[in-house]
Design a protein around this motif. Structure first.
Motif, PDB file in Angstrom:
ATOM      1  N   ARG A  29     -12.871  -5.329 -18.437  1.00  0.00           N
ATOM      2  CA  ARG A  29     -11.759  -4.920 -17.395  1.00  0.00           C
ATOM      3  C   ARG A  29     -10.776  -5.853 -17.900  1.00  0.00           C
ATOM      4  O   ARG A  29     -10.769  -7.049 -18.176  1.00  0.00           O
ATOM      5  CB  ARG A  29     -12.266  -5.257 -15.909  1.00  0.00           C
ATOM      6  CG  ARG A  29     -11.165  -5.145 -14.871  1.00  0.00           C
ATOM      7  CD  ARG A  29     -11.186  -3.496 -14.616  1.00  0.00           C
ATOM      8  NE  ARG A  29     -10.246  -2.977 -13.615  1.00  0.00           N
ATOM      9  CZ  ARG A  29     -10.099  -1.798 -13.175  1.00  0.00           C
ATOM     10  NH1 ARG A  29     -10.656  -0.829 -14.101  1.00  0.00           N
ATOM     11  NH2 ARG A  29      -9.379  -1.393 -12.131  1.00  0.00           N
ATOM     12  N   VAL A  30      -9.313  -5.021 -18.069  1.00  0.00           N
ATOM     13  CA  VAL A  30      -8.315  -5.675 -18.393  1.00  0.00           C
ATOM     14  C   VAL A  30      -7.348  -6.112 -17.336  1.00  0.00           C
ATOM     15  O   VAL A  30      -7.217  -4.993 -16.468  1.00  0.00           O
ATOM     16  CB  VAL A  30      -7.687  -4.916 -19.352  1.00  0.00           C
ATOM     17  CG1 VAL A  30      -6.140  -5.660 -19.713  1.00  0.00           C
ATOM     18  CG2 VAL A  30      -8.499  -4.804 -20.701  1.00  0.00           C
ATOM     19  N   PHE A  31      -6.921  -7.200 -16.995  1.00  0.00           N
ATOM     20  CA  PHE A  31      -5.923  -7.307 -15.749  1.00  0.00           C
ATOM     21  C   PHE A  31      -4.716  -8.005 -16.147  1.00  0.00           C
ATOM     22  O   PHE A  31      -4.566  -8.769 -17.008  1.00  0.00           O
ATOM     23  CB  PHE A  31      -6.573  -8.337 -15.011  1.00  0.00           C
ATOM     24  CG  PHE A  31      -7.912  -8.313 -14.550  1.00  0.00           C
ATOM     25  CD1 PHE A  31      -8.100  -7.498 -13.131  1.00  0.00           C
ATOM     26  CD2 PHE A  31      -8.948  -8.910 -14.945  1.00  0.00           C
ATOM     27  CE1 PHE A  31      -9.546  -7.244 -12.719  1.00  0.00           C
ATOM     28  CE2 PHE A  31     -10.613  -8.563 -14.583  1.00  0.00           C
ATOM     29  CZ  PHE A  31     -10.497  -7.887 -13.412  1.00  0.00           C
ATOM     30  N   ALA A  32      -3.376  -7.110 -15.870  1.00  0.00           N
ATOM     31  CA  ALA A  32      -2.386  -7.583 -16.169  1.00  0.00           C
ATOM     32  C   ALA A  32      -1.514  -8.058 -14.794  1.00  0.00           C
ATOM     33  O   ALA A  32      -1.367  -7.403 -14.001  1.00  0.00           O
ATOM     34  CB  ALA A  32      -1.243  -6.283 -16.653  1.00  0.00           C
ATOM     35  N   ASP A  33      -1.234  -9.364 -14.899  1.00  0.00           N
ATOM     36  CA  ASP A  33      -0.680 -10.101 -13.808  1.00  0.00           C
ATOM     37  C   ASP A  33       0.647 -10.313 -14.150  1.00  0.00           C
ATOM     38  O   ASP A  33       1.067 -11.153 -15.116  1.00  0.00           O
ATOM     39  CB  ASP A  33      -1.593 -11.505 -13.641  1.00  0.00           C
ATOM     40  CG  ASP A  33      -1.288 -12.312 -12.482  1.00  0.00           C
ATOM     41  OD1 ASP A  33      -0.093 -11.839 -11.821  1.00  0.00           O
ATOM     42  OD2 ASP A  33      -2.060 -13.245 -12.278  1.00  0.00           O
ATOM     43  N   PHE A  34       1.708  -9.820 -13.210  1.00  0.00           N
ATOM     44  CA  PHE A  34       2.973  -9.978 -13.827  1.00  0.00           C
ATOM     45  C   PHE A  34       3.920  -9.738 -12.396  1.00  0.00           C
ATOM     46  O   PHE A  34       3.156  -9.143 -11.215  1.00  0.00           O
ATOM     47  CB  PHE A  34       3.512  -8.788 -14.519  1.00  0.00           C
ATOM     48  CG  PHE A  34       3.047  -7.504 -13.979  1.00  0.00           C
ATOM     49  CD1 PHE A  34       4.382  -6.883 -13.603  1.00  0.00           C
ATOM     50  CD2 PHE A  34       1.987  -6.745 -14.285  1.00  0.00           C
ATOM     51  CE1 PHE A  34       3.972  -5.295 -13.203  1.00  0.00           C
ATOM     52  CE2 PHE A  34       1.752  -5.551 -13.676  1.00  0.00           C
ATOM     53  CZ  PHE A  34       2.658  -4.912 -13.070  1.00  0.00           C
ATOM     54  N   LYS A  35       5.131  -9.895 -12.381  1.00  0.00           N
ATOM     55  CA  LYS A  35       6.341  -9.795 -11.402  1.00  0.00           C
ATOM     56  C   LYS A  35       7.350  -9.153 -12.135  1.00  0.00           C
ATOM     57  O   LYS A  35       8.037  -9.556 -12.838  1.00  0.00           O
ATOM     58  CB  LYS A  35       6.363 -11.192 -10.857  1.00  0.00           C
ATOM     59  CG  LYS A  35       7.559 -11.035  -9.639  1.00  0.00           C
ATOM     60  CD  LYS A  35       7.734 -12.270  -8.866  1.00  0.00           C
ATOM     61  CE  LYS A  35       8.541 -12.170  -7.665  1.00  0.00           C
ATOM     62  NZ  LYS A  35       8.876 -13.572  -7.053  1.00  0.00           N
ATOM     63  N   PRO A  36       7.608  -7.820 -11.811  1.00  0.00           N
ATOM     64  CA  PRO A  36       8.879  -7.257 -12.236  1.00  0.00           C
ATOM     65  C   PRO A  36      10.000  -7.775 -11.737  1.00  0.00           C
ATOM     66  O   PRO A  36      10.077  -8.348 -10.670  1.00  0.00           O
ATOM     67  CB  PRO A  36       8.658  -5.982 -11.573  1.00  0.00           C
ATOM     68  CG  PRO A  36       7.223  -5.628 -11.332  1.00  0.00           C
ATOM     69  CD  PRO A  36       6.938  -7.270 -10.831  1.00  0.00           C
ATOM     70  N   ALA A  37      11.175  -7.858 -12.520  1.00  0.00           N
ATOM     71  CA  ALA A  37      12.567  -8.465 -12.116  1.00  0.00           C
ATOM     72  C   ALA A  37      12.823  -7.984 -10.761  1.00  0.00           C
ATOM     73  O   ALA A  37      12.969  -6.637 -10.537  1.00  0.00           O
ATOM     74  CB  ALA A  37      13.497  -8.495 -13.323  1.00  0.00           C
ATOM     75  N   GLY A  38      13.255  -8.623  -9.821  1.00  0.00           N
ATOM     76  CA  GLY A  38      13.737  -8.065  -8.582  1.00  0.00           C
ATOM     77  C   GLY A  38      12.729  -8.030  -7.494  1.00  0.00           C
ATOM     78  O   GLY A  38      13.273  -7.703  -6.315  1.00  0.00           O
ATOM     79  N   ALA A  39      11.585  -7.999  -7.949  1.00  0.00           N
ATOM     80  CA  ALA A  39      10.391  -7.860  -6.938  1.00  0.00           C
ATOM     81  C   ALA A  39      10.112  -8.940  -6.077  1.00  0.00           C
ATOM     82  O   ALA A  39      10.206 -10.196  -6.466  1.00  0.00           O
ATOM     83  CB  ALA A  39       9.086  -7.221  -7.592  1.00  0.00           C
ATOM     84  N   LYS A  40       9.951  -8.838  -4.774  1.00  0.00           N
ATOM     85  CA  LYS A  40       9.630  -9.883  -3.989  1.00  0.00           C
ATOM     86  C   LYS A  40       8.183 -10.628  -4.178  1.00  0.00           C
ATOM     87  O   LYS A  40       8.073 -11.734  -4.005  1.00  0.00           O
ATOM     88  CB  LYS A  40       9.663  -9.628  -2.500  1.00  0.00           C
ATOM     89  CG  LYS A  40      11.029  -9.105  -1.993  1.00  0.00           C
ATOM     90  CD  LYS A  40      10.819  -8.715  -0.568  1.00  0.00           C
ATOM     91  CE  LYS A  40      12.224  -8.411   0.133  1.00  0.00           C
ATOM     92  NZ  LYS A  40      12.360  -8.009   1.542  1.00  0.00           N
ATOM     93  N   GLU A  41       7.193  -9.746  -4.777  1.00  0.00           N
ATOM     94  CA  GLU A  41       5.627 -10.075  -4.979  1.00  0.00           C
ATOM     95  C   GLU A  41       5.168  -9.772  -6.411  1.00  0.00           C
ATOM     96  O   GLU A  41       5.909  -8.556  -6.697  1.00  0.00           O
ATOM     97  CB  GLU A  41       4.629  -9.825  -3.795  1.00  0.00           C
ATOM     98  CG  GLU A  41       5.014 -10.642  -2.706  1.00  0.00           C
ATOM     99  CD  GLU A  41       3.922 -10.361  -1.390  1.00  0.00           C
ATOM    100  OE1 GLU A  41       3.157  -9.210  -1.784  1.00  0.00           O
ATOM    101  OE2 GLU A  41       3.772 -10.858  -0.608  1.00  0.00           O
ATOM    102  N   GLY A  42       4.382 -10.474  -6.832  1.00  0.00           N
ATOM    103  CA  GLY A  42       3.887  -9.955  -8.193  1.00  0.00           C
ATOM    104  C   GLY A  42       2.758  -9.018  -7.919  1.00  0.00           C
ATOM    105  O   GLY A  42       2.384  -8.740  -6.794  1.00  0.00           O
ATOM    106  N   LEU A  43       2.387  -8.659  -9.031  1.00  0.00           N
ATOM    107  CA  LEU A  43       1.076  -7.414  -8.817  1.00  0.00           C
ATOM    108  C   LEU A  43       0.018  -7.856  -9.946  1.00  0.00           C
ATOM    109  O   LEU A  43       0.323  -8.669 -10.985  1.00  0.00           O
ATOM    110  CB  LEU A  43       1.506  -6.056  -9.366  1.00  0.00           C
ATOM    111  CG  LEU A  43       2.666  -5.431  -8.365  1.00  0.00           C
ATOM    112  CD1 LEU A  43       3.306  -4.040  -9.102  1.00  0.00           C
ATOM    113  CD2 LEU A  43       2.059  -4.799  -7.324  1.00  0.00           C
ATOM    114  N   THR A  44      -1.031  -7.327  -9.581  1.00  0.00           N
ATOM    115  CA  THR A  44      -2.272  -7.389 -10.525  1.00  0.00           C
ATOM    116  C   THR A  44      -2.731  -6.099 -10.569  1.00  0.00           C
ATOM    117  O   THR A  44      -3.510  -5.770  -9.832  1.00  0.00           O
ATOM    118  CB  THR A  44      -3.469  -8.440 -10.322  1.00  0.00           C
ATOM    119  OG1 THR A  44      -2.690  -9.775 -10.021  1.00  0.00           O
ATOM    120  CG2 THR A  44      -4.394  -8.498 -11.206  1.00  0.00           C
ATOM    121  N   LEU A  45      -2.718  -5.460 -12.017  1.00  0.00           N
ATOM    122  CA  LEU A  45      -3.085  -4.168 -12.172  1.00  0.00           C
ATOM    123  C   LEU A  45      -4.404  -4.073 -12.994  1.00  0.00           C
ATOM    124  O   LEU A  45      -4.290  -5.045 -14.134  1.00  0.00           O
ATOM    125  CB  LEU A  45      -2.188  -3.160 -12.746  1.00  0.00           C
ATOM    126  CG  LEU A  45      -0.791  -2.979 -12.055  1.00  0.00           C
ATOM    127  CD1 LEU A  45       0.131  -2.021 -12.632  1.00  0.00           C
ATOM    128  CD2 LEU A  45      -1.165  -2.593 -10.381  1.00  0.00           C
TER     129      LEU A  45
END
Length: 320
Positions: A158-174
């Protein structure tokens, strides 16, 4: 990855399946999570708020009160993970390529907010949780990410991308599945023991995880029988802890309480976390720490029963 004081509690809404899951493309069982304060970063397991700026109002599931924990979905909050290298060979150094796409527009995301010194953190873990890599890929100007990787065993990952797009209030893990070709021999989840060894270091686990209840956990680092009191900052803290739940690989990325320069946190030997297990079952904990210029990873298996039940952990460890 904003430094948080603790992981917030999960609320089980859909039963999670424990037991080893192998192969690529196997289903995962979602669980739900309680909303967490915006200042905390616990694998992005809290309920998602609408991101500011581009794409506001496009967030999926905006009408739901609860959200799926990080890593179980390939698409969330208007963003999707496109793993462009879905298969590689075991024991071969290959380039892993992927991109994060803004859904509805089909454009690669090229603007991110740095968290702990990086725009994006990439975790690669085998389905049996015996292989783990914490990587920091390079982004091209068109938004395509790449990083070399060599995985020792064939099987499902399983590959997990942990990031926060510019301008977003919270990050994501996909998350996305990765197939590693080669002779595949399934392995059982390592058993439980409170010490792990890696490159001459001994890491011991104190405290216990409790389902649905916050608990303090401390990992102590020793070398040659002596406490290590000069841990070095790594991505802005003295230790990073990633927890993956066995069975569905629900993802938690947590950080210690306190950090370098706050006037109260010492550089070892202990690195403390306030953590809550979302449910009873088995988890694999991976502690990254830096000493003498080298980042090492100590791995533990943690088992939780009913709330307040005993917790144990297991030694096998891996080095970056």
């Amino acid at each position: 990855m904003n430094t948080g004081l603790k992981i917030t509690a999960f609320t089980a809404a859909v039963a999670a399946t424990f037991g080893t899951a192998y192969g690529v493309g196997q289903g995962v069982d979602p669980v739900t999570a309680e909303k967490k304060p915006a200042s905390e970063h616990g694998g992005h397991t809290g309920e998602k708020e609408k991101p500011a700026g581009e794409g506001a109002g496009e967030e999926a599931g905006a009408g739901h009160a609860e959200a799926v924990p990080g890593g179980l979905q390939i698409s969330e909050g208007g963003y999707a993970l496109d793993l462009q290298t879905p298969r590689i060979e075991a024991e071969q150094r290959e380039e892993l390529r992927f991109r994060v796409v803004k859904e509805g527009r089909g454009k690669n995301v090229t603007a991110y907010e740095r968290e702990h010194g990086k725009e994006l953190h990439l975790i690669v873990a085998s389905r049996d949780l015996t292989t783990y890599r914490h990587l920091h890929p390079t982004r091209a100007s068109d938004g395509t990410w790449s990083t070399p990787v060599e995985l020792p065993e064939a099987g499902g990952y399983r590959v997990f991308a942990d990031f926060k797009p510019a301008g977003a209030k919270e990050g994501l893990t996909l998350g996305a599945d990765l197939a590693v070709a080669g002779r595949y021999v399934p392995k059982a989840l390592p058993g439980a023991e409170a010490r792990a060894s890696v490159d001459g270091y001994e890491v011991s686990l104190q405290g216990e995880l409790k389902p649905g209840k916050a608990a303090d956990v401390t990992l102590n680092v020793e070398k040659n029988g002596r406490p290590v009191t000069d841990l070095q900052p790594y991505l802005g803290s003295y230790g990073h802890l990633v927890a993956l739940r066995a069975g569905d690989l629900a993802y938690l990325h947590v950080h210690p309480t306190g950090g370098p320069g706050d006037g109260r946190t010492k550089p070892g030997p202990g690195v403390s976390f306030a953590a809550t297990a979302p449910s009873g079952g088995a988890y694999r904990l991976f502690l990254d720490f830096k000493h003498e210029g080298v980042v090492r990873t100590a791995a533990f298996t943690v088992r939780t029963g009913s709330a307040g039940g005993p917790t144990e952990s297991q030694p096998p460890a891996h080095t970056h």
